[in-house]
Design a protein around this motif. Structure first.
Motif, PDB file in Angstrom:
ATOM      1  N   UNK A 393      -6.499 -12.033  -1.150  1.00 53.03           N
ATOM      2  CA  UNK A 393      -5.602 -12.892  -0.926  1.00 53.03           C
ATOM      3  C   UNK A 393      -4.696 -12.725   0.459  1.00 53.03           C
ATOM      4  N   UNK A 394      -4.206 -11.207   0.133  1.00 48.97           N
ATOM      5  CA  UNK A 394      -3.437 -10.727   1.488  1.00 48.97           C
ATOM      6  C   UNK A 394      -4.214 -10.618   2.664  1.00 48.97           C
ATOM      7  N   UNK A 395      -5.390 -10.124   2.536  1.00 44.16           N
ATOM      8  CA  UNK A 395      -5.981 -10.097   3.630  1.00 44.16           C
ATOM      9  C   UNK A 395      -6.698 -11.522   4.063  1.00 44.16           C
ATOM     10  N   UNK A 396      -6.522 -12.546   3.447  1.00 44.91           N
ATOM     11  CA  UNK A 396      -6.700 -13.742   3.961  1.00 44.91           C
ATOM     12  C   UNK A 396      -5.477 -14.303   4.525  1.00 44.91           C
ATOM     13  N   UNK A 397      -4.386 -14.122   4.087  1.00 47.45           N
ATOM     14  CA  UNK A 397      -3.077 -14.433   4.545  1.00 47.45           C
ATOM     15  C   UNK A 397      -3.092 -13.648   5.857  1.00 47.45           C
ATOM     16  N   UNK A 398      -3.273 -12.621   6.072  1.00 49.90           N
ATOM     17  CA  UNK A 398      -3.333 -11.618   7.354  1.00 49.90           C
ATOM     18  C   UNK A 398      -3.941 -12.339   8.443  1.00 49.90           C
ATOM     19  N   UNK A 399      -5.187 -12.809   7.963  1.00 51.47           N
ATOM     20  CA  UNK A 399      -6.072 -13.435   9.101  1.00 51.47           C
ATOM     21  C   UNK A 399      -5.657 -14.853   9.313  1.00 51.47           C
ATOM     22  N   UNK A 400      -4.990 -15.649   8.522  1.00 52.56           N
ATOM     23  CA  UNK A 400      -4.495 -16.761   8.907  1.00 52.56           C
ATOM     24  C   UNK A 400      -3.338 -17.032   9.651  1.00 52.56           C
ATOM     25  N   UNK A 401      -2.582 -16.083   9.358  1.00 51.39           N
ATOM     26  CA  UNK A 401      -1.133 -16.125   9.994  1.00 51.39           C
ATOM     27  C   UNK A 401      -1.279 -15.887  11.729  1.00 51.39           C
ATOM     28  N   UNK A 443       6.342 -13.639  11.977  1.00 51.60           N
ATOM     29  CA  UNK A 443       5.007 -13.806  11.151  1.00 51.60           C
ATOM     30  C   UNK A 443       5.278 -13.319   9.934  1.00 51.60           C
ATOM     31  N   UNK A 444       4.255 -12.626   9.526  1.00 49.04           N
ATOM     32  CA  UNK A 444       4.134 -12.331   8.083  1.00 49.04           C
ATOM     33  C   UNK A 444       3.619 -10.639   7.964  1.00 49.04           C
ATOM     34  N   UNK A 445       4.255 -10.043   7.323  1.00 52.46           N
ATOM     35  CA  UNK A 445       3.950  -8.420   7.031  1.00 52.46           C
ATOM     36  C   UNK A 445       3.465  -8.509   5.505  1.00 52.46           C
ATOM     37  N   UNK A 446       2.038  -8.003   5.307  1.00 50.96           N
ATOM     38  CA  UNK A 446       1.353  -8.065   4.001  1.00 50.96           C
ATOM     39  C   UNK A 446       1.297  -6.623   3.454  1.00 50.96           C
ATOM     40  N   UNK A 447       1.766  -6.225   2.471  1.00 52.05           N
ATOM     41  CA  UNK A 447       2.025  -5.097   2.010  1.00 52.05           C
ATOM     42  C   UNK A 447       1.224  -4.980   0.688  1.00 52.05           C
ATOM     43  N   UNK A 448       0.218  -4.313   0.762  1.00 50.48           N
ATOM     44  CA  UNK A 448      -0.712  -4.185  -0.620  1.00 50.48           C
ATOM     45  C   UNK A 448      -0.236  -2.631  -1.311  1.00 50.48           C
ATOM     46  N   UNK A 449      -0.583  -2.690  -2.688  1.00 51.05           N
ATOM     47  CA  UNK A 449      -0.030  -1.513  -3.293  1.00 51.05           C
ATOM     48  C   UNK A 449       1.551  -1.221  -3.131  1.00 51.05           C
ATOM     49  N   UNK A 450       2.412  -2.227  -3.446  1.00 46.37           N
ATOM     50  CA  UNK A 450       3.759  -2.370  -3.326  1.00 46.37           C
ATOM     51  C   UNK A 450       4.504  -1.602  -4.074  1.00 46.37           C
ATOM     52  N   UNK A 451       3.915  -1.392  -5.308  1.00 41.77           N
ATOM     53  CA  UNK A 451       4.590  -0.332  -6.355  1.00 41.77           C
ATOM     54  C   UNK A 451       4.301   0.959  -6.020  1.00 41.77           C
ATOM     55  N   UNK A 452       3.516   1.328  -5.251  1.00 35.79           N
ATOM     56  CA  UNK A 452       3.123   2.799  -4.876  1.00 35.79           C
ATOM     57  C   UNK A 452       3.892   3.368  -3.707  1.00 35.79           C
ATOM     58  N   UNK A 453       4.690   2.376  -3.081  1.00 33.89           N
ATOM     59  CA  UNK A 453       5.853   3.131  -2.082  1.00 33.89           C
ATOM     60  C   UNK A 453       6.736   3.980  -2.587  1.00 33.89           C
ATOM     61  N   UNK A 490       1.800  -7.098  -3.042  1.00 36.26           N
ATOM     62  CA  UNK A 490       0.875  -7.220  -4.075  1.00 36.26           C
ATOM     63  C   UNK A 490       1.111  -5.671  -4.812  1.00 36.26           C
ATOM     64  N   UNK A 491       1.172  -6.154  -6.247  1.00 35.08           N
ATOM     65  CA  UNK A 491       1.447  -4.792  -6.925  1.00 35.08           C
ATOM     66  C   UNK A 491       0.677  -4.836  -8.293  1.00 35.08           C
ATOM     67  N   UNK A 492       0.257  -3.786  -8.708  1.00 39.89           N
ATOM     68  CA  UNK A 492      -0.277  -3.578 -10.062  1.00 39.89           C
ATOM     69  C   UNK A 492       0.709  -3.337 -11.265  1.00 39.89           C
ATOM     70  N   UNK A 493       0.385  -3.612 -12.295  1.00 40.13           N
ATOM     71  CA  UNK A 493       1.585  -3.310 -13.497  1.00 40.13           C
ATOM     72  C   UNK A 493       1.483  -1.853 -13.798  1.00 40.13           C
ATOM     73  N   UNK A 494       2.644  -1.341 -14.121  1.00 42.31           N
ATOM     74  CA  UNK A 494       2.727   0.156 -14.322  1.00 42.31           C
ATOM     75  C   UNK A 494       1.954   0.608 -15.390  1.00 42.31           C
ATOM     76  N   UNK A 495       1.660  -0.187 -16.501  1.00 41.13           N
ATOM     77  CA  UNK A 495       0.734   0.392 -17.471  1.00 41.13           C
ATOM     78  C   UNK A 495      -0.889   0.024 -17.202  1.00 41.13           C
ATOM     79  N   UNK A 496      -1.176  -0.324 -16.298  1.00 46.87           N
ATOM     80  CA  UNK A 496      -2.713  -0.773 -16.313  1.00 46.87           C
ATOM     81  C   UNK A 496      -2.882  -2.280 -16.316  1.00 46.87           C
TER      82      UNK A 496
END
Length: 727
Positions: A393-401, A443-453, A490-496
């Motif tokens: 979904x993030x990649x698609x938003x990146x292409x559309x913006x 525009x838009x900044x798409x950040x994947x793995x937001x919780x890993x920062x 986008x972020x993943x839950x901390x407990x999987x």
């Protein structure tokens, strides 16, 4: 100075150029001939214009061979056009002196006047054209010539090779750095302190060495050793700017680092783009010879692009031209559902998630008042179990913006997100080079793995998400950069997997201060359901086999190009909120705060939610191309916000899904009944709005009223009010 040798080819090419400038014409509406370049030359002679843009399609119509020669050896023909145009200007002027409009014109006028009135008798009958030949042609040339060729194939930075040296090329890219506009010397004028003679030094590169001794014949023969002093007001300078052009993401092969090229902008080509702009540049690919002592080894010359045409694609949206038929159909009515279905149609379901991303792509309206600025960008945080297509979904938003940046939390440092302090090789000064958030301005900044920062890097996001600026204090540089960007993370839950028994801060491992800046926090769960899993698997196998969504064949979705054009069109609107809707927004916020206070609501309700509702309602109105926000827009914003809240309560959703629509509607009526008091009747409009936020249709509510009215539990009066008959 040694006289140039006679070149028959040069003279032949000059005749071709003169013939084109003199004889090329177009016809106006009345059928009269308009000699385009002859008229422009007249304007150059009168100093009404500074630049002449030679369009190669015009040259090709007149002389195809000349057009091919210009494309393959553009630098040579720049000199040819300059020489011929200067000769035509001198012919137009006759024996009149040049027009005086600046200091350099005044010096030229004074020189010609002194030569005419104080010169020797043998020069009295010499024309002004002959007298001006003693000066460098660059000093007298007060115009600029540029070639423009829209038919050239666009090239990437890495596809430009040594065989393209001297040719006219076109490339697209992202501006990663732009210097300030500074004067670049073309001809330096000196005055001798002994004989008062003038000496001229044409400068063709970025460096030059000033001469020390006067070259005048009188000084040399008398051995006076006159010293030369710079005469800046008599020299010629031209505006100069250097930008770094980086190839786009889709042009970079897998595993390669994006390449950059240096672009030199002169004269009227400057100030046409800023850092972060997506541009198309046409120019001459040239080598830049190094001067001075250089260590052995390495390249003997750097390369750069001398720009002849710069088009800022961010300021020239594609819909500004001829609109496609598909776009014209979209403009005729409300296409909210179709637009949402067209976002990542290959991804099954997630309709409300796509609607939230659609609102983020369009964005609300910025509100700038005295002393305060309220952002209009919508921030979205997608949280979910692994494998629910968050990154897709993030990649698609990146292409559309129309303007966007894509990065990951682990792969981005604080410097890579905000700005880095770099030493400018041109001036030697410390300068800022924008990071991902600065390049995504507007525009838009798409950040994947937001919780890993890293925590130290995540602090750079706080100011951007609310204030839309970045404050920098590095290496003595203290400034504030604009970062008017929406963040889709986008972020993943901390407990999987998401744990409903824990708070959202614990699940996503992000501080509450950061989460409160997100307008949408949506949980995308991966729940085991036989029917849903079967439909999902069939959808995935179809997409894998055919390479597109099944609705593509039924024409139920629109193309990415049209969707991008429509988003750009929507962003030009600036709708306002009807004052009558302010009460509805206030009541909804108060109700949300009350529910959050009296329940174990995992989502923290802050006053920022009021602004979030306004932003989402404004974005919804933009999608209708409307100038005013209506009640339906506000209700849709409240429904999506309720959907985001409900997504964070998986256990409650499972209970509600087992209930029939009629029972769910009655549960809503019972909740309103207990909240507002047993003595007050329930407005039908209030019940419809509350059911819509729960995803319950109006027909289901009406069936509920009919069924429970027949059972004697509730009744409705003539004012369309619902009254409970028993406590």
């Amino acid at each position: 100075m040694k006289a140039p040798t006679f070149n028959p080819d040069w003279e032949k090419e000059k005749e071709k150029v003169r013939d084109f400038l003199d004889n090329y014409y177009t016809e106006d509406d009345d059928g009269a001939k308009v000699f385009v370049y002859r008229d422009e030359t007249m304007q150059l002679a009168q100093r009404d214009k500074v630049e002449m843009v030679v369009r190669l399609e015009h040259v090709r119509e007149h002389d195809p061979e000349l057009a091919d020669s210009i494309t393959s050896n553009a630098k040579r023909y720049v000199k040819l056009f300059n020489e011929i145009i200067q000769a035509m200007i001198m012919t137009f002027r006759g024996d009149n002196l040049p027009v005086v409009k600046d200091a350099l014109d005044a010096f030229t006028f004074q020189r010609a006047y002194m030569d005419k009135h104080e010169g020797a008798q043998d020069r009295e009958n010499v024309s002004i054209e002959e007298r001006l030949k003693q000066y460098p042609p660059q000093l007298l040339q007060r115009f600029e010539v540029y070639f423009e060729n829209d038919s050239l194939r666009e090239m990437s930075v890495r596809s430009v090779k040594a065989s393209n040296i001297g040719q006219l090329v076109t490339m697209r890219g992202l501006v990663t750095r732009a210097t300030e506009v500074k004067p670049c010397v073309q001809v330096m004028t000196y005055t001798c302190d002994t004989c008062s003679a003038e000496a001229y030094q044409p400068v063709n590169g970025p460096f030059f060495t000033p001469p020390q001794n006067c070259p005048n014949k009188d000084c040399v023969e008398s051995k006076a050793h006159g010293r030369l002093h710079m005469q800046l007001r008599g020299s010629k300078f031209i505006k100069f700017q250097e930008i770094k052009l980086q190839e786009l993401c889709e042009q970079v092969p897998m595993g390669s680092i994006p390449r950059q090229i240096t672009v030199h902008l002169y004269g009227e080509m400057t100030r046409r783009c800023n850092t972060g702009n997506n541009v198309r540049v046409s120019g001459i690919f040239l080598p830049l010879a190094r001067s001075g002592f250089q260590p052995t080894g390495g390249l003997t010359a750097d390369t750069y692009l001398e720009a002849h045409n710069v088009v800022n694609l961010d300021e020239n949206p594609t819909y500004a031209g001829i609109e496609s038929e598909e776009l014209q159909i979209l403009k005729r009515g409300d296409c909210y559902e179709i637009l949402a279905q067209s976002i990542a149609p290959e991804i099954y379901g997630l309709v409300d998630v796509k609607k939230a991303l659609l609102l983020a792509l369009v964005g609300g309206s910025d509100n700038v008042s005295e002393g305060m600025k309220i952002r209009g960008r919508i921030n979205v945080l997608l949280m979910g179990d692994p494998g629910v297509a968050k990154s897709q979904l993030l990649s698609y938003v990146h292409r559309l913006s129309p303007r966007s940046q894509y990065t990951t939390g682990r792969g981005s440092s604080g410097v890579g997100l905000t700005a880095a302090v770099m030493k400018d090789p041109l001036t030697g000064e410390m300068a800022l080079e924008g990071g991902a958030l600065v390049l995504a301005d507007g525009g838009i900044c798409c950040i994947d793995e937001f919780d890993k920062m890293m925590d130290a890097d995540r602090t750079a996001i706080h100011e951007v998400m609310e204030q839309q600026t970045i404050s920098i204090a590095k290496a003595g540089i203290m400034t504030t950069l604009n970062a008017r960007t929406a963040i889709v993370a986008a972020a993943n839950p901390a407990y999987g997997r998401y744990n409903p028994s824990k708070s959202i801060e614990q699940n996503v491992n992000l501080p509450a201060a950061l989460l409160s800046r997100c307008d949408f926090i949506i949980l995308i769960p991966d729940k085991a359901d036989r029917e849903n899993d079967k439909t999902l698997a069939e959808h995935i196998t179809f997409v894998h086999q055919h390479g597109h969504h099944p609705n593509r064949e039924k024409q139920e979705t629109i193309s990415d190009e049209t969707l991008r054009e429509y988003i750009q069109l929507c962003q030009t609107k600036n709708p306002t909120i009807d004052p009558s809707l302010c009460g509805r927004i206030v009541d909804a916020y108060v109700e949300m705060r009350r529910e959050a206070r009296h329940s174990t609501d995992p989502m923290f309700m802050s006053p920022r939610m009021v602004l979030s509702i306004i932003r989402m309602a404004t974005a919804r109105a933009k999608l209708r191309l409307a100038d005013t926000v209506n009640e339906a827009d506000v209700e849709e914003a409240l429904r999506l916000m309720q959907f985001a809240k409900d997504s964070l309560r998986p256990s409650q959703n499972r209970v509600e899904k087992k209930m029939s629509p009629i029972d769910a509607a009655f549960a809503v009526l019972r909740e309103i009944y207990h909240n507002q008091g047993a003595s007050e009747p329930i407005s039908l409009q209030t019940a419809v709005q509350r059911c819509a936020r729960k995803g319950i249709s109006e027909q289901a509510l009406q069936n509920c009223i009919d069924q429970y009215s027949a059972n004697g539990v509730i009744m409705s009066d003539r004012q369309q009010r619902i009254i409970f008959c028993m406590n």
